[in-house]
Design a protein around this motif. Structure first.
Motif, PDB file in Angstrom:
ATOM      1  N   TYR A 178      87.423  30.767   7.903  1.00  0.00           N
ATOM      2  CA  TYR A 178      86.168  30.375   7.271  1.00  0.00           C
ATOM      3  C   TYR A 178      85.659  29.052   7.841  1.00  0.00           C
ATOM      4  O   TYR A 178      86.432  28.114   8.042  1.00  0.00           O
ATOM      5  CB  TYR A 178      86.355  30.210   5.762  1.00  0.00           C
ATOM      6  CG  TYR A 178      86.360  31.516   5.002  1.00  0.00           C
ATOM      7  CD1 TYR A 178      87.375  32.452   5.171  1.00  0.00           C
ATOM      8  CD2 TYR A 178      85.351  31.805   4.094  1.00  0.00           C
ATOM      9  CE1 TYR A 178      87.381  33.644   4.469  1.00  0.00           C
ATOM     10  CE2 TYR A 178      85.354  32.996   3.381  1.00  0.00           C
ATOM     11  CZ  TYR A 178      86.370  33.909   3.582  1.00  0.00           C
ATOM     12  OH  TYR A 178      86.365  35.093   2.884  1.00  0.00           O
ATOM     13  N   TYR A 214      82.035  26.319   7.488  1.00  0.00           N
ATOM     14  CA  TYR A 214      80.898  25.993   6.610  1.00  0.00           C
ATOM     15  C   TYR A 214      80.075  24.862   7.229  1.00  0.00           C
ATOM     16  O   TYR A 214      80.605  23.998   7.920  1.00  0.00           O
ATOM     17  CB  TYR A 214      81.400  25.489   5.251  1.00  0.00           C
ATOM     18  CG  TYR A 214      82.477  26.315   4.584  1.00  0.00           C
ATOM     19  CD1 TYR A 214      83.810  26.185   4.956  1.00  0.00           C
ATOM     20  CD2 TYR A 214      82.161  27.203   3.559  1.00  0.00           C
ATOM     21  CE1 TYR A 214      84.808  26.925   4.333  1.00  0.00           C
ATOM     22  CE2 TYR A 214      83.151  27.941   2.930  1.00  0.00           C
ATOM     23  CZ  TYR A 214      84.472  27.795   3.330  1.00  0.00           C
ATOM     24  OH  TYR A 214      85.451  28.531   2.705  1.00  0.00           O
ATOM     25  N   TYR A 227      77.464  21.937   5.632  1.00  0.00           N
ATOM     26  CA  TYR A 227      76.874  21.302   4.462  1.00  0.00           C
ATOM     27  C   TYR A 227      75.935  20.195   4.917  1.00  0.00           C
ATOM     28  O   TYR A 227      76.111  19.609   5.978  1.00  0.00           O
ATOM     29  CB  TYR A 227      77.950  20.636   3.598  1.00  0.00           C
ATOM     30  CG  TYR A 227      78.951  21.555   2.956  1.00  0.00           C
ATOM     31  CD1 TYR A 227      80.148  21.869   3.591  1.00  0.00           C
ATOM     32  CD2 TYR A 227      78.716  22.083   1.686  1.00  0.00           C
ATOM     33  CE1 TYR A 227      81.083  22.693   2.980  1.00  0.00           C
ATOM     34  CE2 TYR A 227      79.651  22.903   1.072  1.00  0.00           C
ATOM     35  CZ  TYR A 227      80.821  23.197   1.729  1.00  0.00           C
ATOM     36  OH  TYR A 227      81.748  24.013   1.114  1.00  0.00           O
ATOM     37  N   TYR A 278      77.525  29.653   6.036  1.00  0.00           N
ATOM     38  CA  TYR A 278      78.970  29.781   6.153  1.00  0.00           C
ATOM     39  C   TYR A 278      79.305  31.000   7.006  1.00  0.00           C
ATOM     40  O   TYR A 278      78.439  31.856   7.264  1.00  0.00           O
ATOM     41  CB  TYR A 278      79.645  29.874   4.788  1.00  0.00           C
ATOM     42  CG  TYR A 278      79.281  31.099   3.990  1.00  0.00           C
ATOM     43  CD1 TYR A 278      78.158  31.102   3.159  1.00  0.00           C
ATOM     44  CD2 TYR A 278      80.076  32.235   4.028  1.00  0.00           C
ATOM     45  CE1 TYR A 278      77.820  32.226   2.419  1.00  0.00           C
ATOM     46  CE2 TYR A 278      79.751  33.363   3.293  1.00  0.00           C
ATOM     47  CZ  TYR A 278      78.618  33.348   2.490  1.00  0.00           C
ATOM     48  OH  TYR A 278      78.289  34.463   1.766  1.00  0.00           O
ATOM     49  N   VAL A 338      82.673  33.856   7.651  1.00  0.00           N
ATOM     50  CA  VAL A 338      83.990  34.315   7.211  1.00  0.00           C
ATOM     51  C   VAL A 338      84.849  34.756   8.387  1.00  0.00           C
ATOM     52  O   VAL A 338      86.005  35.156   8.201  1.00  0.00           O
ATOM     53  CB  VAL A 338      83.871  35.447   6.160  1.00  0.00           C
ATOM     54  CG1 VAL A 338      83.042  34.981   4.984  1.00  0.00           C
ATOM     55  CG2 VAL A 338      83.288  36.696   6.770  1.00  0.00           C
ATOM     56  N   LYS A 353      73.941  33.126   4.612  1.00  0.00           N
ATOM     57  CA  LYS A 353      73.219  31.972   4.096  1.00  0.00           C
ATOM     58  C   LYS A 353      73.929  31.374   2.902  1.00  0.00           C
ATOM     59  O   LYS A 353      74.528  32.072   2.096  1.00  0.00           O
ATOM     60  CB  LYS A 353      71.805  32.397   3.689  1.00  0.00           C
ATOM     61  CG  LYS A 353      70.963  32.881   4.832  1.00  0.00           C
ATOM     62  CD  LYS A 353      69.591  33.350   4.343  1.00  0.00           C
ATOM     63  CE  LYS A 353      68.749  33.860   5.510  1.00  0.00           C
ATOM     64  NZ  LYS A 353      67.426  34.348   5.058  1.00  0.00           N
ATOM     65  N   PHE A 364      77.825  17.914   7.529  1.00  0.00           N
ATOM     66  CA  PHE A 364      79.273  18.065   7.638  1.00  0.00           C
ATOM     67  C   PHE A 364      79.622  19.516   7.909  1.00  0.00           C
ATOM     68  O   PHE A 364      79.120  20.434   7.260  1.00  0.00           O
ATOM     69  CB  PHE A 364      79.967  17.630   6.347  1.00  0.00           C
ATOM     70  CG  PHE A 364      79.966  16.154   6.133  1.00  0.00           C
ATOM     71  CD1 PHE A 364      79.070  15.573   5.252  1.00  0.00           C
ATOM     72  CD2 PHE A 364      80.853  15.332   6.812  1.00  0.00           C
ATOM     73  CE1 PHE A 364      79.044  14.205   5.060  1.00  0.00           C
ATOM     74  CE2 PHE A 364      80.850  13.955   6.622  1.00  0.00           C
ATOM     75  CZ  PHE A 364      79.939  13.392   5.744  1.00  0.00           C
ATOM     76  N   GLN A 378      89.294  22.848   1.911  1.00  0.00           N
ATOM     77  CA  GLN A 378      88.437  22.725   3.081  1.00  0.00           C
ATOM     78  C   GLN A 378      88.773  21.450   3.839  1.00  0.00           C
ATOM     79  O   GLN A 378      89.065  20.415   3.251  1.00  0.00           O
ATOM     80  CB  GLN A 378      86.974  22.741   2.659  1.00  0.00           C
ATOM     81  CG  GLN A 378      86.590  24.077   2.036  1.00  0.00           C
ATOM     82  CD  GLN A 378      85.121  24.198   1.755  1.00  0.00           C
ATOM     83  OE1 GLN A 378      84.276  23.570   2.385  1.00  0.00           O
ATOM     84  NE2 GLN A 378      84.784  25.033   0.784  1.00  0.00           N
ATOM     85  N   PHE A 419      87.250  18.803   6.574  1.00  0.00           N
ATOM     86  CA  PHE A 419      85.923  18.369   6.987  1.00  0.00           C
ATOM     87  C   PHE A 419      85.956  17.600   8.299  1.00  0.00           C
ATOM     88  O   PHE A 419      86.900  16.867   8.592  1.00  0.00           O
ATOM     89  CB  PHE A 419      85.310  17.470   5.910  1.00  0.00           C
ATOM     90  CG  PHE A 419      84.829  18.217   4.710  1.00  0.00           C
ATOM     91  CD1 PHE A 419      85.712  18.612   3.714  1.00  0.00           C
ATOM     92  CD2 PHE A 419      83.483  18.548   4.568  1.00  0.00           C
ATOM     93  CE1 PHE A 419      85.277  19.320   2.600  1.00  0.00           C
ATOM     94  CE2 PHE A 419      83.038  19.247   3.456  1.00  0.00           C
ATOM     95  CZ  PHE A 419      83.939  19.630   2.482  1.00  0.00           C
ATOM     96  N   GLY A 420      84.874  17.748   9.062  1.00  0.00           N
ATOM     97  CA  GLY A 420      84.652  16.898  10.206  1.00  0.00           C
ATOM     98  C   GLY A 420      84.095  15.545   9.774  1.00  0.00           C
ATOM     99  O   GLY A 420      83.803  15.334   8.597  1.00  0.00           O
TER     100      GLY A 420
END
Lengths: 115, 113
Positions: free
Chosen positions: A31, A33, A35, A48, A50, A57, A90, A104, A106-107
């Protein structure tokens, strides 16, 4: 492992310009994503994925596009930049399977200003 | 539909004082609950999470959160804060079996010397 990497760190765009925000993860997560984070608003999900070849969306997709041709990469495209797209973006990834959790990763974010 | 409310946008506190950051959620099904921390100019990092079992969960740096199903809350606490705890804290909820995570608006913790 580098985790989740994003480029560029900062960018200033003029109204109407286009750009691609890059995101790569090396954890083999299925997955991914995107944001956006606006002050006092928390994080809003844009798109996102999968898995490779599958995207959908999120809450605020208008003005953006994504693709997922590989497991590792999930670029976000802005076609016609608008001032309302000024935000911090992000990318995140997670590994989901039956019974697993959705922690999750995150970068570091991309700070985008549209003038 | 899921939603997350963080009741305080900013919490100033003196070093070594206790702190509580409040989080309430709404959901009609079982949930996973998370607290993420964001240090200045960085991405979010997982602080702790509740999946099932014991309602009290702890992080490695002294934070703890308690899942209260009847009050639909997941407040974050620390008995004695440090300057280095200054950051923004996000509460998040994910419905069991689902993959979308809803984040609260964040609480900025500011620890003063």
């Amino acid at each position: 492992n580098a985790g989740v990497t994003q480029t560029p760190k900062f960018r200033i765009l003029k109204i109407g310009q286009s750009m691609t925000l890059q995101c790569t993860q090396d954890m083999n997560h299925n997955y991914m994503y995107w944001y956006r984070q606006d002050p006092g608003m928390g994080l809003k999900l844009i798109y996102y994925s999968v898995g490779a070849g599958i995207t959908d969306k999120g809450e605020v997709p208008n003005g953006y596009n994504v693709s997922r041709s590989t497991t590792e990469d999930f670029p976000l495209r802005l076609e016609l930049a608008a001032p309302s797209q000024t935000s911090v973006y992000f990318c995140a990834s997670s590994q989901r399977a039956a019974g697993s959790t959705d922690t999750q990763y995150f970068g570091p974010g991309t700070r985008l200003t549209v003038l | 539909a899921q939603s997350v409310t963080q009741l305080d946008s900013q919490v100033p506190v003196f070093e070594e004082a206790p702190v509580e950051l409040r989080c309430n959620y709404s959901s009609s099904v079982s949930v996973y609950l998370f607290w993420y921390v964001q240090y200045p100019n960085q991405g979010l990092q997982l602080l702790l999470k509740y999946l099932s079992g014991s309602t009290l969960v702890e992080s490695i740096n002294g934070f703890e959160a308690e899942f209260n199903k009847s009050q639909t809350s997941f407040h974050l606490r620390k008995p004695s804060v440090h300057i280095s705890d200054t950051a923004e804290y996000f509460c998040a909820v994910s419905e069991g079996g689902g993959f979308k995570t809803i984040f609260g608006a964040g609480t900025r913790l500011f620890v003063k010397a």
